[in-house]
Design a protein around this motif. Structure first.
Motif, short mmCIF file in Angstrom:
data_model
loop_
_atom_site.label_atom_id
_atom_site.label_comp_id
_atom_site.label_asym_id
_atom_site.label_seq_id
_atom_site.Cartn_x
_atom_site.Cartn_y
_atom_site.Cartn_z
N HIS A 131 0.82 -1.20 0.00
CA HIS A 131 0.00 0.00 0.00
C HIS A 131 0.86 1.26 0.00
O HIS A 131 2.07 1.23 0.25
CB HIS A 131 -0.92 0.00 1.22
CG HIS A 131 -0.18 -0.04 2.54
ND1 HIS A 131 0.50 1.04 3.06
CD2 HIS A 131 -0.02 -1.04 3.44
CE1 HIS A 131 1.04 0.72 4.22
NE2 HIS A 131 0.75 -0.54 4.48
N PHE A 144 -7.18 -0.38 -5.11
CA PHE A 144 -6.29 -0.86 -6.16
C PHE A 144 -7.01 -1.69 -7.22
O PHE A 144 -6.71 -1.59 -8.41
CB PHE A 144 -5.16 -1.67 -5.51
CG PHE A 144 -3.98 -1.93 -6.41
CD1 PHE A 144 -3.56 -0.99 -7.33
CD2 PHE A 144 -3.28 -3.12 -6.31
CE1 PHE A 144 -2.46 -1.22 -8.14
CE2 PHE A 144 -2.17 -3.36 -7.12
CZ PHE A 144 -1.77 -2.42 -8.03
N SER A 341 -3.41 5.06 -9.58
CA SER A 341 -3.20 3.84 -10.36
C SER A 341 -4.36 3.68 -11.32
O SER A 341 -5.52 3.92 -10.94
CB SER A 341 -3.10 2.62 -9.44
OG SER A 341 -4.30 2.43 -8.73
#
Length: 456
Positions: A131, A144, A341
């Motif tokens: 993380h 994620f 991300s």
């Protein structure tokens, strides 16, 4: 009496009709409440029968409609009950096993979460995901989106927790705010974790991979430099190489590593940044550093399809091949992407996410991480190329940095500080002659064949 009219007068008929209507309405309302309670009970039972998710709204509507028809006859009710039981037993489940585990390392009790998708037989390929700073395994897992790729491709996802929710990565201590945070002995923890996962029969020891975002991505690079033989491949997202790695990163074997970074990242600059306390390289220079260490050939670039024009980003893949021992290096650049991300699956953003810039939906981080990593590990290394690979530049003698050998698979099971002595017979991991059959769209050479576009 003859001729007597027993029909109630109009006013009385209206009162009786109103009374009947009121009684029917009350009965219908009570019926609806009973049906809704029965639906709720069936939903709970459905989740408990085989640990499956509750049925969706459309399924519940169908059930409720069938149950209401049961008021006209018991046959429809029994039919609907049969269909419910059939769904509970035979419908495909999308459950997963989630275990919250502990590991003692050098006097510290460290925590990690193991997610094994339904139907995955262990030992299995395993991706350990680190993380970012201040995240927990739960918040990172929700953000994620790696679980979706794990369920699709059949690998185990592991989410360890950094001490104080941060990682003791390879940047200078002042850049990591070490005086404010509380990093633990994270190198020993990750070494012990990899060994524990293999010893417990969860992970295939030849196919353990390491990925991470931001602070976790810097920690990924530290492990790549110091324990290059422990993991089969690496992926660093939203993090670049510390400038000191130009002298200090000396892996004992070629490192297969992937970078994913947005050009508009305001937290970890795509072009690197300098401070009196330390500096980082740009994302392209970071990839070039590992390409030089691996003795790779020149890079090739490919523009990736803009599958989500509304997100304001585009993506480009740059890949270095012809590296020693079949290794590879690649950089996915997200044009106008922020400190995010990329994701093509549904995720649960953190509170700070809206302030971190644009998030690309043209590619999916979980899919791209697995697409890159899955071709490494578990297969013998290919034969040496006919043309000798380009060697990295020699390190200055004054740097005082000695090559750190890879960790062996033997070591203290309790996670104590691992020995850095390398077994001469240690089998290299992360080198693959050809991608396994399960990796769609991957070939031994060529940028296009190496990348499978993430599909929704």
């Amino acid at each position: 009496m003859c001729g007597r009219n027993d029909t109630p007068p109009p006013r009385r008929r209206r009162i009786r009709r109103a009374s009947l209507d009121a009684m029917a309405g009350a009965a219908a309302a009570l019926n609806s409440i009973c049906f809704k309670r029965l639906i709720a009970l069936m939903t709970v039972l459905a989740a408990l029968v085989r640990h499956r998710p509750a049925p969706d709204a459309s399924t519940l509507d169908v059930w409720q409609s069938w149950l209401r028809r049961g008021a006209a006859g018991s046959g429809m009710f029994l039919a609907s009950l049969f269909l419910f039981l059939f769904w509970s037993v035979f419908a495909p489940a999308h459950a997963e096993s989630v275990k919250d585990l502990r590991l003692s390392v050098n006097g510290e009790t460290r925590r990690y979460v193991v997610v094994t998708p339904d139907g995955v037989t262990t030992p299995a390929p395993t991706v350990i995901a680190l993380h970012g700073a201040a995240q927990t395994p739960e918040s990172f897992r929700a953000y994620f989106g790696l679980d979706a790729a794990a369920a699709k491709h059949g690998f185990v996802a592991v989410y360890p927790e950094g001490e104080g929710r941060t990682w003791n990565d390879g940047r200078p201590a002042a850049m990591r705010l070490k005086m404010m945070l509380r990093p633990g002995d994270d190198v020993a923890f990750l070494v012990a974790l990899a060994r524990r996962l293999a010893a417990d029969g969860i992970a295939d020891p030849n196919r353990i991979y390491l990925t991470g975002i931001s602070n976790g991505g810097f920690m990924v690079q530290r492990m790549a430099c110091e324990y290059s033989g422990l993991f089969a491949a690496y992926s660093a997202i939203m993090s670049t190489a510390p400038a000191n790695y130009k002298e200090e990163c000396q892996p004992s074997k070629p490192v297969s590593i992937q970078f994913i970074h947005g050009t508009a990242d305001s937290v970890i600059g795509y072009n690197g940044f300098w401070t009196p306390l330390g500096s980082t390289l740009s994302a392209p220079d970071s990839a070039r550093l590992y390409a030089a260490l691996d003795g790779c050939g020149p890079a090739t670039s490919t523009k990736l399809p803009d599958l989500a024009p509304e997100d304001g980003t585009t993506a480009e893949l740059r890949r270095w091949e012809g590296c020693r021992d079949g290794s590879a290096v690649e950089l996915i650049t997200i044009e106008r992407g922020g400190h995010q991300s990329p994701a093509m699956v549904e995720t649960k953003p953190d509170l700070a996410t809206p302030f971190l810039g644009l998030r690309s939906h043209d590619i999916d981080a979980g899919e791209e991480v697995w697409r890159f990593m899955s071709v490494f590990g578990g297969l013998p290394a290919p034969a040496a190329p006919a043309t000798p690979p380009r060697k990295p530049k020699p390190k200055p003698a004054t740097s005082g940095a000695a090559a750190k050998p890879a960790a062996t698979t033997s070591g203290p099971a309790d996670g104590s500080k691992p020995s850095e002595a390398k077994s001469p017979a240690a089998k290299p991991q992360g080198a693959s002659a050809a991608p396994p059959a399960t990796s769609a769209g991957a070939t031994a050479s060529g940028v296009t064949g190496q990348r499978g576009i993430s599909a929704q």
